[in-house]
Design a protein around this motif. Structure first.
Motif, PDB file in Angstrom:
ATOM      1  N   LEU A  84       6.857  -5.641 -12.261  1.00 46.40           N
ATOM      2  CA  LEU A  84       6.459  -4.595 -11.319  1.00 46.40           C
ATOM      3  C   LEU A  84       5.200  -3.909 -11.817  1.00 46.40           C
ATOM      4  N   SER A  85       4.392  -3.421 -10.881  1.00 44.60           N
ATOM      5  CA  SER A  85       3.230  -2.628 -11.245  1.00 44.60           C
ATOM      6  C   SER A  85       2.899  -1.684 -10.095  1.00 44.60           C
ATOM      7  N   HIS A  86       2.342  -0.526 -10.430  1.00 48.26           N
ATOM      8  CA  HIS A  86       1.784   0.349  -9.398  1.00 48.26           C
ATOM      9  C   HIS A  86       0.640   1.138 -10.019  1.00 48.26           C
ATOM     10  N   SER A 119      16.600   7.438  -5.522  1.00 48.11           N
ATOM     11  CA  SER A 119      16.273   8.670  -6.253  1.00 48.11           C
ATOM     12  C   SER A 119      14.937   8.583  -6.993  1.00 48.11           C
ATOM     13  N   ARG A 120      14.276   7.442  -6.933  1.00 48.38           N
ATOM     14  CA  ARG A 120      13.022   7.239  -7.654  1.00 48.38           C
ATOM     15  C   ARG A 120      11.840   7.857  -6.901  1.00 48.38           C
ATOM     16  N   PRO A 121      10.730   8.141  -7.618  1.00 49.24           N
ATOM     17  CA  PRO A 121       9.524   8.641  -6.942  1.00 49.24           C
ATOM     18  C   PRO A 121       8.898   7.572  -6.034  1.00 49.24           C
ATOM     19  N   LEU A 122       8.013   8.015  -5.157  1.00 47.53           N
ATOM     20  CA  LEU A 122       7.426   7.153  -4.127  1.00 47.53           C
ATOM     21  C   LEU A 122       6.825   5.861  -4.682  1.00 47.53           C
ATOM     22  N   ASP A 153       0.868  -1.167   0.000  1.00 52.04           N
ATOM     23  CA  ASP A 153       0.000   0.000   0.000  1.00 52.04           C
ATOM     24  C   ASP A 153       0.913   1.227   0.000  1.00 52.04           C
ATOM     25  N   ILE A 154       0.878   2.004  -1.062  1.00 53.32           N
ATOM     26  CA  ILE A 154       1.820   3.109  -1.241  1.00 53.32           C
ATOM     27  C   ILE A 154       1.692   4.150  -0.127  1.00 53.32           C
ATOM     28  N   SER A 155       0.486   4.457   0.304  1.00 51.68           N
ATOM     29  CA  SER A 155       0.281   5.433   1.370  1.00 51.68           C
ATOM     30  C   SER A 155       0.892   4.949   2.692  1.00 51.68           C
ATOM     31  N   ARG A 156       0.678   3.687   3.024  1.00 51.67           N
ATOM     32  CA  ARG A 156       1.253   3.134   4.257  1.00 51.67           C
ATOM     33  C   ARG A 156       2.777   3.093   4.172  1.00 51.67           C
TER      34      ARG A 156
END
Length: 117
Positions: free
Chosen positions: A102-104, A37-40, A12-15
């Protein structure tokens, strides 16, 4: 070739963001400088990749986070670069190929790893 390990993880990206904010130094402990250095959302997917890889390797407790690095081909395709403790465990299992997806999306990051030998 035979499959010698499979792992999947979902974050969970927010957590994950909350955990990074709560724990100073966590980014440096888990990620290489290039990964950090990558985004969240990409960080969350890379964390999921490392967790999925650990599961595919049988989740031994002696793996160093920096010994597995998600890198990208010029096409953007993600790959796992293994070294040190992670490479040693993969060799022990007879793994000669590592496949990563990978996936988001929609607040979730996921990764799947397949080890072939």
């Amino acid at each position: 070739m035979a499959i010698v390990g499979v792992g999947i993880d979902v974050v969970d990206i927010s957590r994950f963001d909350d955990a990074l904010r709560r724990t100073p130094g966590l980014v440096e402990r888990i990620f290489t400088p290039a990964e950090a250095s990558r985004p969240l959302a990409s960080l969350a997917a890379r964390f999921a990749a490392k967790e999925a890889l650990a599961k595919a390797l049988g989740a031994p407790g002696n793996l160093d986070w920096h010994d597995a690095e998600v890198v990208s081909e010029s096409s953007g395709r993600p790959l796992l670069a293994l070294r040190g403790t992670v490479a040693a465990r993969a060799t022990e299992l007879g793994a000669t190929s590592v496949h990563l997806s990978l996936s988001h999306d929609a607040g979730i990051a996921s990764a799947m790893v397949v080890l072939e030998g």
